[in-house]
Design a protein around this motif. Sequence first.
Motif, PDB file in Angstrom:
ATOM      1  N   GLY A 174      41.116  43.898  46.541  1.00 33.98           N
ATOM      2  CA  GLY A 174      40.070  42.895  46.686  1.00 33.98           C
ATOM      3  C   GLY A 174      40.175  42.021  47.922  1.00 33.98           C
ATOM      4  O   GLY A 174      39.442  41.030  48.034  1.00 33.98           O
ATOM      5  N   ASP A 199      42.237  40.290  44.005  1.00 31.34           N
ATOM      6  CA  ASP A 199      41.116  40.819  43.237  1.00 31.34           C
ATOM      7  C   ASP A 199      40.926  40.037  41.940  1.00 31.34           C
ATOM      8  O   ASP A 199      39.798  39.667  41.582  1.00 31.34           O
ATOM      9  CB  ASP A 199      41.347  42.289  42.939  1.00 31.34           C
ATOM     10  CG  ASP A 199      40.190  42.917  42.183  1.00 31.34           C
ATOM     11  OD1 ASP A 199      40.315  43.120  40.952  1.00 31.34           O
ATOM     12  OD2 ASP A 199      39.156  43.213  42.808  1.00 31.34           O
ATOM     13  N   HIS A 238      37.562  37.708  41.077  1.00 34.58           N
ATOM     14  CA  HIS A 238      36.681  37.848  39.926  1.00 34.58           C
ATOM     15  C   HIS A 238      36.578  36.548  39.142  1.00 34.58           C
ATOM     16  O   HIS A 238      35.489  36.138  38.736  1.00 34.58           O
ATOM     17  CB  HIS A 238      37.192  38.951  39.000  1.00 34.58           C
ATOM     18  CG  HIS A 238      36.937  40.339  39.502  1.00 34.58           C
ATOM     19  ND1 HIS A 238      35.681  40.800  39.824  1.00 34.58           N
ATOM     20  CD2 HIS A 238      37.784  41.381  39.729  1.00 34.58           C
ATOM     21  CE1 HIS A 238      35.758  42.063  40.216  1.00 34.58           C
ATOM     22  NE2 HIS A 238      37.028  42.439  40.176  1.00 34.58           N
ATOM     23  N   ARG A 239      37.697  35.900  38.916  1.00 34.70           N
ATOM     24  CA  ARG A 239      37.699  34.709  38.067  1.00 34.70           C
ATOM     25  C   ARG A 239      36.965  33.536  38.708  1.00 34.70           C
ATOM     26  O   ARG A 239      36.202  32.823  38.055  1.00 34.70           O
ATOM     27  CB  ARG A 239      39.133  34.292  37.764  1.00 34.70           C
ATOM     28  CG  ARG A 239      39.913  35.273  36.914  1.00 34.70           C
ATOM     29  CD  ARG A 239      41.307  34.746  36.613  1.00 34.70           C
ATOM     30  NE  ARG A 239      42.115  35.715  35.890  1.00 34.70           N
ATOM     31  CZ  ARG A 239      42.986  36.543  36.445  1.00 34.70           C
ATOM     32  NH1 ARG A 239      43.177  36.498  37.762  1.00 34.70           N
ATOM     33  NH2 ARG A 239      43.669  37.403  35.722  1.00 34.70           N
ATOM     34  N   MET A 262      34.565  41.644  48.222  1.00 30.59           N
ATOM     35  CA  MET A 262      34.132  40.884  47.044  1.00 30.59           C
ATOM     36  C   MET A 262      32.898  40.071  47.427  1.00 30.59           C
ATOM     37  O   MET A 262      32.795  39.550  48.536  1.00 30.59           O
ATOM     38  CB  MET A 262      35.248  39.948  46.587  1.00 30.59           C
ATOM     39  CG  MET A 262      34.971  39.212  45.298  1.00 30.59           C
ATOM     40  SD  MET A 262      35.239  40.212  43.821  1.00 30.59           S
ATOM     41  CE  MET A 262      37.009  40.465  43.885  1.00 30.59           C
ATOM     42  N   HIS A 270      29.976  34.828  34.474  1.00 31.71           N
ATOM     43  CA  HIS A 270      31.304  35.315  34.838  1.00 31.71           C
ATOM     44  C   HIS A 270      31.305  36.839  34.698  1.00 31.71           C
ATOM     45  O   HIS A 270      30.712  37.367  33.764  1.00 31.71           O
ATOM     46  CB  HIS A 270      32.372  34.691  33.927  1.00 31.71           C
ATOM     47  CG  HIS A 270      32.590  33.241  34.174  1.00 31.71           C
ATOM     48  ND1 HIS A 270      33.419  32.751  35.144  1.00 31.71           N
ATOM     49  CD2 HIS A 270      32.047  32.143  33.575  1.00 31.71           C
ATOM     50  CE1 HIS A 270      33.421  31.434  35.128  1.00 31.71           C
ATOM     51  NE2 HIS A 270      32.578  31.043  34.178  1.00 31.71           N
ATOM     52  N   PRO A 271      31.997  37.502  35.628  1.00 31.63           N
ATOM     53  CA  PRO A 271      32.876  37.021  36.691  1.00 31.63           C
ATOM     54  C   PRO A 271      32.118  36.369  37.845  1.00 31.63           C
ATOM     55  O   PRO A 271      30.969  36.710  38.100  1.00 31.63           O
ATOM     56  CB  PRO A 271      33.594  38.283  37.161  1.00 31.63           C
ATOM     57  CG  PRO A 271      32.654  39.391  36.838  1.00 31.63           C
ATOM     58  CD  PRO A 271      31.949  38.987  35.588  1.00 31.63           C
ATOM     59  N   LEU A 320      32.119  39.839  42.426  1.00 26.53           N
ATOM     60  CA  LEU A 320      31.929  41.243  42.056  1.00 26.53           C
ATOM     61  C   LEU A 320      32.015  42.149  43.280  1.00 26.53           C
ATOM     62  O   LEU A 320      31.836  41.712  44.421  1.00 26.53           O
ATOM     63  CB  LEU A 320      30.558  41.437  41.399  1.00 26.53           C
ATOM     64  CG  LEU A 320      30.459  41.160  39.894  1.00 26.53           C
ATOM     65  CD1 LEU A 320      29.023  41.364  39.429  1.00 26.53           C
ATOM     66  CD2 LEU A 320      31.395  42.049  39.119  1.00 26.53           C
ATOM     67  N   GLY A 369      39.486  38.603  34.610  1.00 23.25           N
ATOM     68  CA  GLY A 369      38.435  39.192  35.438  1.00 23.25           C
ATOM     69  C   GLY A 369      38.482  40.700  35.389  1.00 23.25           C
ATOM     70  O   GLY A 369      39.215  41.302  34.628  1.00 23.25           O
ATOM     71  N   ARG A 370      37.677  41.321  36.210  1.00 22.51           N
ATOM     72  CA  ARG A 370      37.598  42.777  36.275  1.00 22.51           C
ATOM     73  C   ARG A 370      38.044  43.261  37.632  1.00 22.51           C
ATOM     74  O   ARG A 370      38.081  42.522  38.598  1.00 22.51           O
ATOM     75  CB  ARG A 370      36.160  43.244  36.035  1.00 22.51           C
ATOM     76  CG  ARG A 370      35.585  42.794  34.706  1.00 22.51           C
ATOM     77  CD  ARG A 370      34.354  43.601  34.383  1.00 22.51           C
ATOM     78  NE  ARG A 370      33.679  43.088  33.203  1.00 22.51           N
ATOM     79  CZ  ARG A 370      32.725  43.738  32.569  1.00 22.51           C
ATOM     80  NH1 ARG A 370      32.349  44.911  32.990  1.00 22.51           N
ATOM     81  NH2 ARG A 370      32.141  43.230  31.514  1.00 22.51           N
ATOM     82  N   ARG A 371      38.372  44.521  37.673  1.00 17.20           N
ATOM     83  CA  ARG A 371      38.752  45.138  38.930  1.00 17.20           C
ATOM     84  C   ARG A 371      37.556  45.722  39.632  1.00 17.20           C
ATOM     85  O   ARG A 371      37.689  46.385  40.599  1.00 17.20           O
ATOM     86  CB  ARG A 371      39.801  46.239  38.682  1.00 17.20           C
ATOM     87  CG  ARG A 371      41.101  45.707  38.152  1.00 17.20           C
ATOM     88  CD  ARG A 371      42.055  46.843  37.941  1.00 17.20           C
ATOM     89  NE  ARG A 371      43.311  46.397  37.383  1.00 17.20           N
ATOM     90  CZ  ARG A 371      44.302  47.189  37.041  1.00 17.20           C
ATOM     91  NH1 ARG A 371      44.186  48.485  37.201  1.00 17.20           N
ATOM     92  NH2 ARG A 371      45.423  46.728  36.533  1.00 17.20           N
TER      93      ARG A 371
END
Length: 704
Positions: free
Chosen positions: A197, A362, A366-367, A412, A521-522, A525, A702-704
Amino acid sequence: MSSPSHNEHHRVASSDVSADECTLYDPESDDDAYDDRPSGDLLEGDHDILDSEDEREILLTQKDGITGMFGQNRVKIGKLSQKAEMKKSRRGHNEETSALMYEMEEGIGHSSTSLRSSGSSESDEQRLIAAKLQRKANKARLWRRICIYISIVVLFVVLLATTYRLSTPKDVKDAAAMMSNGTSLFAATTILISLDGFRADFLYRNLTPTLNSFIQEGISPKYMLPSFPSVTFPNHYTMATGMYPEAHGVVGNTFWDPKLGKEFYYTDPDKSLQPFWWGGEPIWITAEKQKVRAAVHMWPGSEAHIQDQKVTYVDKYNGSELLQMKTDRILGLLDLPGPKDIGAKANIPRPQLIAAYVPNVDGDGHRFGPNSTEIRETISSVDKMLGGILQGIHQRNLTNIVNVVVVSDHGMATTDVSRLIQLEDLVDPAELSHIDGWPLYGLRPKNPSDLRRLYEQIKERTKNNPNVEVYLKDENMPERYHFSKNDRIAPLWIIPKTGWAIVDKNEFDIETGKKNGDVYHPRGLHGYDHEHPLMRAIFVARGPAFPHAPGSEIKPFQNIHLYNIICDSIHITPAPNSGTLRLPLTPSGLHNDSSHPPDAVPADPPIHSLPHTLPVEPSLLATMSIPIDSMSSIAAAASGFEDTLLDDVPVRPTPPSVAGAAPPQETQKEKWWEWLKHEAEDVGMWMEDFLRGHGGGKKEGGRR
């Protein structure tokens, strides 16, 4: 006394003739013994005997190897002495013949030559020709023997070299190529570090002194392009294999395989670590196959037993691992004894390839979003971790011995409620059997015959929204995506533009969220068009495999080329892949070249604070622009990144497919109240983030 008889007179006359003349011409001799060949010639059997004796003489008189074979000091025994006498006699005879020829040319002994017949003259010429031919034949035989001996020596050397290569271990053969740091010998070694990220322009925020210095010491492009889709698992495996996701089969973080009848889900080991998901040959497998030991620290896909190949070191994923632990792990692997060191152990070898994965940037992107206070701290922390690794390498005197390559997988983008699209407004989820991917959606209809109808329906419902694209995999998917040649890729795709996202109501109800002023959220992205500036990744390399001028710049390239570069850096042969770039890299200039344009910082997608359906008079909008711009500028400055201001971006109307129905009939006062409430919550959220960033508040997942 009676007169002598006729015979006696003949004998007296003959006694007056010289011995040479008798030798050259003697009628009695001609009658009795002449066999139609010159007297100096040998019979064919004689030639065979002399050849045989020549070979015996060479073999019996050899001494000191080849020198003795052709030397002059030879021992003559038995028939060899007789042969020497014969040769001496022949030489004498040749000398006499030469003398006779000289006398003939000068007119001497003319009377004596009259005693010879024409047959005798022809015999002399034949003897001279035969002697010359014999000498030539002898020389030819000598050169043939020399060539044979040289061929035998060359063949012996070739056989010896082949035997050496087949019988000598690789580490011994490579010993000459090893480099010493003063205490140990190191074979070609590369440390590959991935910062998940880490967007390319994060380098321009004055937060990364280590990375910026590293760039000035090594070679790098302005950015490296990820592959499509720009999400973690497909791109990390692309970097490891040099293959597009459609080729290696990991086509998303989540996807359905219709042939296997199974779902891949990246965070579930039971649904992701089976070997059948992972095609191609990752770099750690390539290395181990060629007896180059590898250590893989949490790299996505490394825990799967790909091709049943054992990997020397594999560290399981631990998202909460401290950065200092990663530093210690990498340096600890370098400190292991090498194959030539005292105390080296076959079961604990020093790896030549170390691939490490760092998820922190990353996760916090996301967070909290790529422009938050938290991400600034995370970027700084990761840079300090790299500083610790490089310092440890320097302390071990390995700066010019160990290659270090730092990369990232994607960038991101910031999210916002105003940039969400409700899936249910486009298609009824009940008609779908599977939904792949995120934030882009791959759709699999329950009834394959509905594919065309659903495609036309979604195209119609998004025709007024330029922020979403709709494609059929087998018809109009952009070729540059390289995202169509695999059954794991869904047949129908909805791909939002960068900063937008598609959500179903179970995840986030857009209308309800807008009314309540909820924050989506997130906050950050990725997964969008891999060529968008906000998705750009990084590549920086330094070490003996990169012998370029410090601060060299190369043209941007896609991450499919990384596999070949790493293979070349540790001297292994790559498996078939899509990359073509090989070492040495070709610089296009220097980063500090004054003729280069300044580093460009891509703008984040605009944040639309007002509901798209809210009617606003132009005069009111003009009076609103100052406070809105002021608040946006303050928040952007606090995050270290200038967002695009509202008055610079036209407000796009919400498409009917997203709005769903006519806007609720609210009074102008209620609309203004909702707007002020939303703005106040945005400022409050920013203050909360700011205070939490300085006070160590709890971070969200969060997500990857």
